[in-house]
Design a protein around this motif. Structure first.
Motif, short mmCIF file in Angstrom:
data_model
loop_
_atom_site.label_atom_id
_atom_site.label_comp_id
_atom_site.label_asym_id
_atom_site.label_seq_id
_atom_site.Cartn_x
_atom_site.Cartn_y
_atom_site.Cartn_z
N SER A 169 7.89 0.32 -1.44
CA SER A 169 6.62 -0.37 -1.85
C SER A 169 6.84 -1.75 -2.62
N MET A 178 0.98 -1.03 -0.02
CA MET A 178 0.04 0.01 -0.03
C MET A 178 0.98 1.36 -0.04
N GLY A 179 1.27 1.57 -1.03
CA GLY A 179 2.30 2.82 -1.47
C GLY A 179 1.86 4.22 -1.46
N ASP A 180 0.50 4.37 -0.96
CA ASP A 180 -0.05 5.65 -1.11
C ASP A 180 0.36 6.77 -0.21
N GLU A 181 0.66 7.88 -0.57
CA GLU A 181 1.07 9.23 -0.15
C GLU A 181 0.93 9.20 1.33
N ASP A 182 -0.59 9.30 1.81
CA ASP A 182 -1.10 9.41 3.22
C ASP A 182 -0.35 8.47 4.12
#
Length: 65
Positions: free
Chosen positions: A49, A30-34
């Motif tokens: 990631s 889960m490489g999202d910015e948040d």
């Protein structure tokens, strides 16, 4: 990040509270910015990631050491 007993960010927080010299490389699909920003807020400086590039991981470990 996703673990059966406690989340990775919670575990990292507990480790950092016990030892100042702890180094964590967070590996996640889960490489999202948040998520990356949340990891940085608890003290995680290194994030990779999935899928993991073996050379990138080895280079990062060598840099940390």
């Amino acid at each position: 990040v996703t673990m059966p007993v406690m989340g990775g960010l919670q575990m990292a927080t507990e480790l950092f509270n016990k030892k100042n010299n702890t180094k964590i490389i967070m590996l996640s699909s889960m490489g999202d910015e948040d998520l990356i920003q949340s990891a940085k807020k608890v003290g995680i400086e290194h994030f990779i990631s999935k899928p993991i590039n073996k050379k990138e991981l080895v280079d990062l470990i060598n840099k940390i050491l």
